[in-house]
Design a protein around this motif. Structure first.
Motif: not given
Length: 812
Positions: A701-702, A704, A791-792, A794-796, A798, A808
Motif C-alpha cells: 500500500d502506498f 500519503d 513521488v515521495s 517511501s512510495n518510491y 514500495i 502508482y
C-alpha cells in the motif's frame, strides 16, 4: 566461638575446583558489593559485635596506653570477623590499628600476617610479598605463626605465577602447621604446583605424603591425591596391573561413594590411555550417572564421549553429547565457543551423511536383479514380522497382568476383611477359631502363589460351569495371537515384497539425479572432514570412495587436488607426487595445475578463482547490472558445483533477482537458498532475512505522509539504450547544476528488464517536484521533455520492492 562457627560453615559451604590449583584458604569471594550495615554471615556479625563491646566496655586507656591485655585480641577478632565477612578494607584498618597502637602485643605477628592476607584479597600481591618476607627475616616465627606466614606468602607467589617459590613456602607450612586439615591441603596444592611445572616425580611425592596422612586429613584430599597419582601414571613403564588393583580398591571402598564421579572419570582416563575404549566409555558413562554436581566434570565426560562417537561415525549421538557438553559450560567463553563450532559443523556432517547413506542404499537396490530384490525384501519382511510379533506379545503380557489385578482385586479385599475378622476373634479369645494366619486365604504369600499357579495351568478362565473343559480355554495370550494375525492381515501391504520393489526408481534420469546428489554429499563430507575437523584420514577415504563412483567431471579435479593436499599432510609423499603429476598431465589448463607448477602463485590473486569471480560479479551488482549478475551467477553455480563459494553465488543471485523482479521473486529465491544450503552461513542469512526482513517489506500500500520531506522526480524509459540514458542524464545534470536552492542529485535505477528510471533527488514536496519538472519542459532552450512522475521516497521504495509502478501511475 561465633567466629569459629562462622569459619566452619564457610568451609562446609565452599566447594573446591580441583580442575585448577586450589587456593590456600578455603573462602569463596563474592562479587556482590556489601553495603554498610550489611553482613553476609550472622556469625561473623555476632563476633564483630562482641569484639566491639569488649573494646568499648573493657578498654582501659590510661595516659595513652592500653593496660587491658585482652583488647588487642578483641581488635584481632574484630579484624578477622570483617575479613571473613569479605569487608577487606575495614579489616585492613583493624589490623593496622593493632600494629600502630599495640606494638608490644604478643599478637603482633598474627596481626601482621592477617594484614597481608587482607592485602592479598585486595590484590596487593607485591606489597604482601615484601611485608611477609621482611616479617620472616626479622622475626623468629614458630609453629602455627610460621605456617600461617609461609602459606600466605605461597598464595601471593601463586597469584603472581611464581610457582616454584610457592612450592618451597608450602613445604615449610605443611611441616609447621598444627592442623592436619591444613597439612593435607598444603601438600596437595604443592603436588598441583609441581604438576603444572612439569615435575611429575616431585608431584607424586607430594601426593603420596597426602595419602600417608590417611584419616588425619579430609577424605576429599586423600581421594584427590590418589586420583592425581593415577593421572601421573607412566603407561609406558608403569605396572598397569598394580594400578588397576589400586583403582578397583578405591572404587569398591564404601567410604568413597561421595566421590565416585571423580573416581569413575579417572578410571575411564586410565582405560582410554590403555586403548581399551569400550571400558573407557563405560566408566565415563558411570561418572555421569552418579548425578555429580561438578559441571566441569560433566562437560569433560560429555565432550570425551562426543569425540568417541564422532570417531566411530555415530554423528547424531556425538551431536547429542556435544549439546550436553555446552549445557554444562559457561557461555561466551573460549571452550564453549570451540564446542559450539564443533557442534555446528556436526550439523553439516549429519545432514550429508544421511543423504549419502539413503542414496547409497537406493542405488544399491537399483543394481540388484529382480530375484535379488525379492530375496532382499523377503528377508526384511521376516524380520519385520518377528518385530511385530514381539511387540504384540509384550502388549499381551501387559494386558494379562492388568486382567489378573482386576479379577483378583475383589477376592483380595474380601480376604483382607476375613484376616482382620480372624484377628479380632483371636483377640476375643475364641477357642473355636484357629489363628488367622493358619487359614490359606489369610496368608497373602500363599494366595499370590496360588493365583500364579492357576494361571500357569489353566489360563484366564470365565466363571462358569464346566470351566475345566479344554474347549472353554480362552487365555489372553491365545487371543492376542489371533489379534496379531488380524494385524498382519490388516497390514498385508507391508508384508508384500512387491510393495517395496514398486518404489525402487527405474527411470534412469531419476537414478542419475540420486547418484548426483549422493556424489555431492560425499564431496561435501570430505571437505568438511579436511577443513573443519582436520580428520585427514576420514577425508581421504571419502574422496577415494567418491572417485571410485565415477562422479561428474566437475567434482573429479577438486577431489584429486584435495587428495594431493591430504597426502602431503599425512606424510604420504610418493602418493602426493603421483596425484600432482596426474593433475598436471591430465588437466594442464586448470588453475590447480597452474598452482602445482608454480607454488608461489598460490599466494597471488588468481583471477580465475571462485573468490575473484565472485568479487567481479559483486561489483556488477553495485552498478545495477542485475540481469548480467543473474545470468553469470547461474553459469558459475553450475561450473563451480561442490565449491564452498556456491552458496555465496546463490545468495548474490537471489539479491539481484529481488532488485530486478521484486518482492515475490526475492522471497522465492531466498527460500531456495535457505532450504538447499541450510547448513551454510548463507543459508542461515537467507533464513534470517525471511524471518525478520521480509515481513517488514510485505505491505504494497502506498502512503500519503504529510511529514515526508523527501521527494523525487522519476523519468521513466522503456527499452531505451544505454547511450540514450546517458545523453538524457547529461542534459538533466546540466540543468540541476544551476539550481542553488536545493542540493539536487541524479541517479539511474533499473526498474525491470525493460524499464529504466532516471531520478532527480533532493526535492522537499510533491508540488515542488512536479513544478520543477514542468518548468524544465517549458524552457525556451534545452527543454527536458520526458514522461515523469513525482513521488515521495517511501512510495518510491514500495514501487521498487513490489514492482507496482503501473498501480502508482493509475493513482495519479
Amino acid at each position: 566461638m561465633a567466629l569459629d562457627q562462622g569459619v566452619l560453615s564457610l568451609n562446609e559451604s565452599y566447594e573446591d575446583n580441583y580442575w585448577d590449583i586450589l587456593p590456600v584458604e578455603r573462602m569463596q569471594v563474592s562479587e556482590e558489593v556489601t553495603l554498610p550495615g550489611q553482613n553476609k554471615n550472622e556469625q561473623f556479625s555476632r563476633a564483630e559485635e562482641k569484639a566491639v563491646k569488649a573494646i568499648q566496655m573493657h578498654g582501659m586507656n590510661i595516659n595513652g596506653k592500653e593496660v587491658n591485655p585482652q583488647i588487642d585480641e578483641a581488635y584481632l577478632l574484630f579484624g578477622k570477623a570483617r575479613y571473613y565477612d569479605q569487608r577487606f578494607v575495614p579489616a585492613l584498618e583493624a589490623f593496622n590499628y593493632i600494629l600502630y597502637k599495640y606494638p608490644a602485643s604478643d599478637k603482633i605477628n598474627q596481626a601482621k600476617i592477617w594484614r597481608e592476607k587482607a592485602n592479598l584479597r585486595l590484590e596487593n600481591d607485591q606489597v604482601a610479598i615484601d611485608k611477609l618476607k621482611k616479617l620472616l627475616k626479622q622475626n623468629d616465627l614458630k609453629d602455627q605463626d610460621l605456617a600461617d606466614a609461609t602459606s600466605t606468602l605461597a598464595q601471593a607467589y601463586i597469584n603472581i605465577e611464581a610457582l616454584d617459590s610457592a612450592t618451597t613456602q608450602l613445604n615449610i607450612a605443611s611441616l609447621f602447621t598444627k592442623n592436619d586439615d591444613e597439612r593435607g591441603r598444603y601438600r596437595y596444592i604443592q603436588g598441583q604446583l609441581y604438576n603444572k611445572l612439569g615435575y611429575k616425580d616431585s608431584a607424586n611425592f607430594a601426593f603420596e605424603r597426602v595419602v600417608k596422612l590417611n584419616r588425619k586429613t579430609p577424605r576429599i584430599y586423600l581421594i584427590a591425591a590418589q586420583l592425581e597419582l593415577a593421572n601421573n601414571f607412566d603407561h609406558a613403564t608403569g605396572d598397569k596391573v598394580l594400578l588397576t588393583e589400586t583403582l578397583t580398591k578405591i572404587e569398591e571402598n564404601r567410604e568413597n561413594r561421595p566421590y565416585l564421579d571423580k573416581i569413575y572419570h579417572q578410571i575411564g582416563n586410565f582405560y582410554a590411555r590403555s586403548d581399551q575404549d569400550s571400558l573407557a566409555v563405560e566408566y565415563y558413562n558411570k561418572s555421569l550417572r552418579t548425578n555429580t554436581r561438578d559441571k566441569r566434570l560433566m562437560a569433560i565426560n560429555y565432550e570425551i564421549l562426543g569425540d568417541y562417537f564422532f570417531d566411530y561415525t555415530e554423528y547424531k549421538i556425538a551431536g547429542a553429547y556435544f549439546d550436553s557438553t555446552m549445557m554444562n559450560m559457561v557461555t561466551d567463553t573460549k571452550p564453549y565457543r570451540i564446542i559450539k563450532r564443533k557442534r555446528d559443523n556436526l550439523d553439516d556432517v549429519i545432514y550429508y551423511e544421511d543423504i549419502a547413506f539413503a542414496n547409497d542404499s537406493i542405488i544399491k537396490l537399483t543394481h540388484l536383479s529382480s530375484d535379488q530384490q525379492v530375496t532382499f525384501f523377503e528377508d526384511y519382511i521376516e524380520n519385520l514380522k518377528l518385530k511385530i510379533e514381539k511387540e504384540e506379545e509384550q502388549k499381551a503380557i501387559a494386558q494379562e497382568t492388568t486382567s489378573r489385578e482386576q479379577d483378583f482385586g475383589g477376592i483380595e479385599s474380601k480376604n483382607s476383611f476375613n484376616s482382620r475378622e480372624g484377628s479380632m476373634q483371636s483377640l476375643r479369645g475364641s477357642s473355636n477359631k484357629p489363628p488367622a494366619s493358619s487359614f490359606y486365604f489369610y496368608n497373602p504369600s500363599t494366595v499370590s502363589y496360588g493365583k500364579n499357579e492357576f494361571l500357569k495351568k489353566w489360563g484366564n478362565r470365565e466363571l462358569e460351569d464346566d470351566w475345566r473343559w479344554s474347549t472353554k480355554s480362552k487365555s489372553i495370550i491365545s487371543e492376542s495371537a489371533k489379534n496379531m494375525t488380524d494385524v498382519v492381515d490388516e497390514k498385508n501391504e507391508i508384508f508384500d515384497p512387491e510393495y517395496y520393489i514398486s518404489k525402487i526408481p527405474t527411470d534412469q534420469k531419476l537414478i542419475d539425479s540420486i547418484a548426483k546428489e549422493r556424489n555431492f554429499a560425499y564431496y561435501q563430507l570430505a571437505v568438511i572432514y579436511k577443513e573443519k575437523f582436520k580428520e585427514y584420514e576420514l577425508s581421504e577415504n571419502r574422496f577415494q570412495e567418491l572417485l571410485a563412483m565415477d562422479p561428474e567431471q566437475k567434482l573429479v579435479l577438486p577431489s584429486k587436488y584435495n587428495l594431493y593436499k591430504i597426502y602431503l599432510l599425512l606424510g604420504k609423499n610418493s602418493q602426493a607426487e603421483l596425484a600432482k603429476n596426474e593433475i598436471i598431465s591430465n588437466y594442464p589448463d586448470s588453475r590447480y595445475a597452474t598452482i602445482l607448477k608454480n607454488p608461489e602463485s598460490a599466494n597471488l590473486k588468481d583471477e580465475n578463482s571462485p573468490e575473484s569471480i565472485y568479487q567481479v560479479l559483486y561489483n556488477k551488482m553495485q552498478t545495477h547490472d542485475y540481469a548480467e549478475v543473474i545470468s553469470q551467477a547461474d553459469n558459475y553455480i553450475t561450473s563451480f558445483e561442490g565449491d564452498p563459494m556456491v552458496p555465496k553465488f546463490e545468495l548474490l543471485k537471489a539479491t539481484a533477482t529481488g532488485r530486478l523482479q521484486g518482492y515475490e521473486a526475492y522471497a522465492n529465491a531466498l527460500n531456495f537458498v535457505a532450504l538447499n544450503y541450510a547448513n551454510t552461513p548463507e543459508g542461515a542469512k537467507a533464513q534470517d532475512i525471511i524471518d525478520n526482513v521480509l515481513p517488514k517489506l510485505a505491505s504494497k500500500d502506498f502512503v500519503d505522509n504529510e511529514a515526508d520531506k523527501n521527494f523525487k522526480i522519476v523519468y521513466y524509459f522503456t527499452n531505451a539504450t544505454a547511450k540514450e540514458i546517458d545523453a538524457f542524464k547529461l542534459a538533466l545534470q546540466t540543468e540541476t547544476d544551476n539550481v542553488n536552492v536545493y542540493d539536487l542529485s541524479i541517479s539511474v535505477d533499473v526498474y525491470n528488464p525493460t524499464t529504466t528510471f532516471v531520478i532527480v533527488h533532493g526535492l522537499k514536496s510533491k508540488e515542488g517536484a512536479t513544478g520543477y519538472a514542468q518548468a524544465l519542459q517549458e524552457k525556451k532552450k534545452n527543454k527536458i521533455v520526458q514522461d515523469f512522475i513525482s513521488v515521495s521516497s517511501s512510495n518510491y521504495r514500495i514501487i521498487q520492492i513490489h514492482k507496482n509502478f503501473d498501480d502508482y501511475l493509475n493513482l495519479q
